[in-house]
Design an enzyme around this catalytic site. Structure first.
Site, PDB file in Angstrom:
ATOM      1  N   GLY A 192      -4.199  -4.148  -4.322  1.00 31.94           N
ATOM      2  CA  GLY A 192      -5.498  -2.606  -4.931  1.00 31.94           C
ATOM      3  C   GLY A 192      -4.497  -1.962  -5.118  1.00 31.94           C
ATOM      4  N   HIS A 193      -4.347  -1.697  -6.439  1.00 28.31           N
ATOM      5  CA  HIS A 193      -3.725  -0.701  -6.969  1.00 28.31           C
ATOM      6  C   HIS A 193      -4.481   0.878  -7.779  1.00 28.31           C
ATOM      7  CE1 HIS A 193      -0.168  -2.852  -8.010  1.00 28.31           C
ATOM      8  NE2 HIS A 193      -0.575  -3.070  -6.733  1.00 28.31           N
ATOM      9  N   ASP A 244       0.762  -1.374  -0.232  1.00 24.83           N
ATOM     10  CA  ASP A 244      -0.071   0.109   0.216  1.00 24.83           C
ATOM     11  C   ASP A 244       1.056   0.919  -0.068  1.00 24.83           C
ATOM     12  OD1 ASP A 244      -2.690  -1.579  -0.069  1.00 24.83           O
ATOM     13  OD2 ASP A 244      -2.499  -2.286   2.282  1.00 24.83           O
ATOM     14  N   LYS A 301       2.263   2.534  -5.387  1.00 22.23           N
ATOM     15  CA  LYS A 301       2.659   2.289  -6.339  1.00 22.23           C
ATOM     16  C   LYS A 301       1.818   2.255  -7.559  1.00 22.23           C
ATOM     17  CE  LYS A 301       3.325  -2.775  -4.737  1.00 22.23           C
ATOM     18  NZ  LYS A 301       3.111  -1.888  -3.019  1.00 22.23           N
ATOM     19  N   GLN A 335       1.748  -6.014  -3.430  1.00 17.72           N
ATOM     20  CA  GLN A 335       2.624  -5.876  -1.615  1.00 17.72           C
ATOM     21  C   GLN A 335       4.109  -5.543  -1.178  1.00 17.72           C
ATOM     22  OE1 GLN A 335       1.328  -9.133  -3.770  1.00 17.72           O
ATOM     23  NE2 GLN A 335      -0.914  -7.878  -2.903  1.00 17.72           N
TER      24      GLN A 335
HETATM   25  P1  IMP Z   1      -3.209 -12.721   1.528  1.00 18.50           P
HETATM   26  O1  IMP Z   1      -1.877 -12.682   0.479  1.00 18.50           O
HETATM   27  O2  IMP Z   1      -4.336 -12.280   1.132  1.00 18.50           O
HETATM   28  O3  IMP Z   1      -2.497 -14.503   1.669  1.00 18.50           O
HETATM   29  O4  IMP Z   1      -2.692 -11.744   2.689  1.00 18.50           O
HETATM   30  C1  IMP Z   1      -1.295 -11.863   3.759  1.00 18.50           C
HETATM   31  C2  IMP Z   1      -0.452 -10.646   4.184  1.00 18.50           C
HETATM   32  O5  IMP Z   1      -0.502  -9.948   3.114  1.00 18.50           O
HETATM   33  C3  IMP Z   1      -2.191 -10.603   5.366  1.00 18.50           C
HETATM   34  O6  IMP Z   1      -1.768  -9.930   6.600  1.00 18.50           O
HETATM   35  C4  IMP Z   1      -2.268  -9.396   4.233  1.00 18.50           C
HETATM   36  O7  IMP Z   1      -2.706  -7.896   4.744  1.00 18.50           O
HETATM   37  C5  IMP Z   1      -1.118  -8.850   3.466  1.00 18.50           C
HETATM   38  N1  IMP Z   1      -1.078  -7.583   2.226  1.00 18.50           N
HETATM   39  C6  IMP Z   1      -1.413  -8.972   1.164  1.00 18.50           C
HETATM   40  N2  IMP Z   1      -2.226  -8.183   0.221  1.00 18.50           N
HETATM   41  C7  IMP Z   1      -2.059  -6.878   0.276  1.00 18.50           C
HETATM   42  C8  IMP Z   1      -1.698  -5.386   0.164  1.00 18.50           C
HETATM   43  O8  IMP Z   1      -1.747  -5.187  -1.422  1.00 18.50           O
HETATM   44  N3  IMP Z   1      -1.106  -4.480   0.731  1.00 18.50           N
HETATM   45  C9  IMP Z   1      -0.897  -4.871   1.669  1.00 18.50           C
HETATM   46  N4  IMP Z   1      -1.070  -5.456   2.617  1.00 18.50           N
HETATM   47  C10 IMP Z   1      -1.493  -6.398   1.939  1.00 18.50           C
END
Ligand code: IMP
Length: 422
Positions: free
Chosen positions: A40-41, A13, A16, A222
């Site tokens: 989410g971008h 977040d 990017k 991420q």
């Molecule tokens: P997953 O990727 O859904 O398996 O989540 C694993 C961890 O990564 C969790 O703490 C999510 O909140 C975090 N996470 C996954 N995608 C994002 C993102 O785009 N932004 C921030 N945190 C993320």
């Protein structure tokens, strides 16, 4: 010829999407290399806001090919929703390409992710988008890929084999109904026809493009501290957001990369569970969250907020080999009398400047802060470094010196033009 990588330097977040959008106009290809619809971008331009989860934001540029690389995992149901919204906003998908090696996040992956988060102790706080189970099946060699989808017979045979292993888990561990292979085969046969025009051998496409010397932008999702190997395990995602992941997720060799941009917020946020030494559970945190509109693009969850952690940022810079830093959301910090930045940890009775990436050990680290003077002026209209208040300039210089990487871009608002190039 340039091959640029844009990497999230913190826990995701970092805005990017905006940085990728700025570079996209100079790139022939924008290639997403990791993650799935957990990302989410957001891109704000010409008075419109576009939200992307899977599709590279390069799709907004008519002369740029937007490519989903083989390191990405793709949920075709959420892809339908995303493309529908983009079409309604007048965005053409003609320049989209999807790797044949992209793994499919199937409905049972999503279900398993949701059930594990709800029923198993020690939750990670995932986005419940099925990301972990998809990558687990990939490593287990039972994942379904875009190439499988395009061959109905092969898809059906492989799907039945996977369900022989996943249905007992659903039924016996979670007491959930089994997945019906016939219904899923029919549903996915429809998706196959929608995907077919975009399906591409991505490594081949990019290798040919490199031979022609065309500029390529590799778009991370991420952030570094969520990397499966180098993040704060087990509180991580299941892919590789780091710059090395850009090579794995696209097929581009490491020695072809020319620039590695780290994108970091002027403070820190984190979503989900896991250690966060500089977290602020007070009014200051609430103020940063509200000013920065720190609510997730994908899940709407309120993000956890804290001061800038320079120990973590320097680790990130070294791990990724950043050649430049982009500092985003600097405008959010206007109005504080002083700002704190974490410059060391207190860990096991000692002071250290080494980042502790083990998720449990980092939880034991106490942040040690350096206080810097704040600035009161709003800075969203500044377009040059010299136009920023002197204390904002000093804040940036402090980051640069601690991390040892030049800051070459500063974002002072969500719009394209709210950008300072240094
Ligand atoms: P997953 O990727 O859904 O398996 O989540 C694993 C961890 O990564 C969790 O703490 C999510 O909140 C975090 N996470 C996954 N995608 C994002 C993102 O785009 N932004 C921030 N945190 C993320």
């Amino acid at each position: 010829m340039s091959v640029r990588v844009v990497v999230g330097a913190q826990w995701g977040d970092e805005a990017k999407g905006k940085i990728v959008d700025l570079f996209a106009q100079q790139s022939q290809y924008v290639v997403r290399y990791a993650g799935g619809s957990n990302a989410g971008h957001t891109v704000c331009t010409n008075g419109k806001t576009y939200k992307f989860h899977l599709i590279p934001s390069g799709i907004l540029h008519p002369d740029t090919l937007a490519v989903i690389g083989d390191g990405v995992v793709m949920d075709l149901r959420s892809f339908q929703t995303e493309t529908e919204v983009l079409r309604q906003q007048g965005v053409s998908l003609q320049n989209l390409r999807i790797g044949l090696g992209v793994h499919l996040t199937m409905p049972y992956h999503r279900q398993l992710d949701e059930l594990a988060e709800a029923k198993i102790e020690g939750r990670i706080g995932t986005t419940k988008r099925g990301i972990g189970p998809t990558y687990a099946d990939k490593a287990d060699r039972i994942g379904l890929r875009v190439a499988d989808l395009l061959d109905r017979q092969r898809f059906e045979t492989r799907l039945r084999r996977v369900l022989e292993r996943r249905n007992p888990v659903l039924q016996r561990v979670y007491e959930a109904p089994a997945i019906d292979a016939d219904a899923l085969t029919e549903e996915f046969a429809l998706y196959a026809e929608q995907i077919r025009p975009y399906a591409t051998d991505v490594p081949h496409l990019l290798m040919s493009s490199l031979e022609r010397g065309e500029p390529i932008l590799l778009e991370g999702a991420q952030g570094t501290l969520l990397d499966l190997d180098y993040g704060t395990y087990p509180y991580v995602t299941s892919s590789h957001p780091v710059s090395a992941g850009a090579c794995l997720g696209t097929g581009i060799a490491p020695n072809r990369i020319t620039e590695i941009w780290g994108v970091a917020k002027a403070y820190t946020t984190r979503v989900g569970e896991g250690p966060f030494p500089t977290e602020l559970n007070d009014e200051t945190g609430d103020r940063i969250r509200n000013r920065g509109r720190e609510y997730g693009t994908t899940t709407g969850r309120a993000r956890r907020v804290g001061w800038l952690d320079l120990v973590a940022l320097r680790y990130s810079a070294r791990l990724n080999g950043f050649t430049a830093l982009a500092i985003t959301l600097l405008d959010v910090l206007s109005g504080f009398p002083t700002l704190k930045v974490c410059t060391a940890y207190r860990y096991c009775g000692e002071t250290t400047v080494r980042f502790v990436s083990d998720g449990y050990a980092l939880d034991e680290c106490e942040p040690l802060y350096t206080e810097l003077p704040g600035w009161q002026e709003e800075i969203t209209d500044c377009r040059q470094l010299e136009a920023l208040p002197v204390n904002a300039q000093a804040y940036l210089r402090f980051i640069e010196q601690y991390v040892g990487v030049p800051i070459r871009l500063i974002s002072v608002g969500p719009n394209r033009e709210q950008t300072i190039w240094v």
